[in-house]
Design an enzyme around this catalytic site. Structure first.
Site, short mmCIF file in Angstrom:
data_model
loop_
_atom_site.label_atom_id
_atom_site.label_comp_id
_atom_site.label_asym_id
_atom_site.label_seq_id
_atom_site.Cartn_x
_atom_site.Cartn_y
_atom_site.Cartn_z
N ARG A 137 -10.43 -4.33 -3.00
CA ARG A 137 -9.25 -4.94 -2.38
C ARG A 137 -9.58 -5.54 -1.04
NH1 ARG A 137 -4.50 -1.04 -0.49
NH2 ARG A 137 -5.92 -0.76 1.27
N CYS A 154 -7.24 -6.96 2.34
CA CYS A 154 -5.89 -6.99 2.91
C CYS A 154 -5.97 -7.77 4.21
CB CYS A 154 -5.37 -5.58 3.16
SG CYS A 154 -3.68 -5.55 3.81
#
Length: 128
Positions: free
Chosen positions: A105, A107
């Protein structure tokens, strides 16, 4: 060869793009903002927005015949990085609830998102 993915269980595209693309071995979703596809309502709280964005990603992935466990990468765009801890908790609960491994991920904080939402999430899933 690729094919476009469309489902009524995720918000319709609000521009010249598709909800997702199925490349055969991989599915890539467009960024999903937290619009409830049934009502068009955008929740107020960032955690509820995060959950709705994840549900929208899930709907697209499932339309392609995959599930949450097939997601290998997400990108999370947040309007305020101070919301990171709250978003992270919602994100973690979503993957745990679906008995799915956590994907890679990124962000990032952004200045603004479509419809002035607080979060947008996109994903890549693979056929195993």
């Amino acid at each position: 060869m690729s094919r476009s993915i469309h489902t009524e269980h995720a918000p319709a595209a609000i521009g010249p793009y598709v909800q997702g693309v199925d490349l055969g071995s991989m599915v890539i979703t467009s960024g999903q903002i937290p619009v409830d596809p049934k009502t068009g309502i955008i929740p107020e709280e960032v955690t509820t927005q995060a959950r709705q964005s994840l549900e929208n990603v899930k709907a697209i992935i499932e339309q392609a015949g995959l599930n949450v466990a097939d997601i290998v990468k997400t990108t999370v765009f947040v309007k305020d990085l101070n919301d990171f801890a709250a978003v992270n908790a919602t994100y973690e609960a979503f993957f745990v609830e679906h008995n799915a491994p956590f994907p890679a991920r990124s962000c990032v904080e952004v200045a603004r998102l479509p419809k002035d939402v607080k979060i947008e999430i996109e994903a890549i899933a693979v056929r195993r």
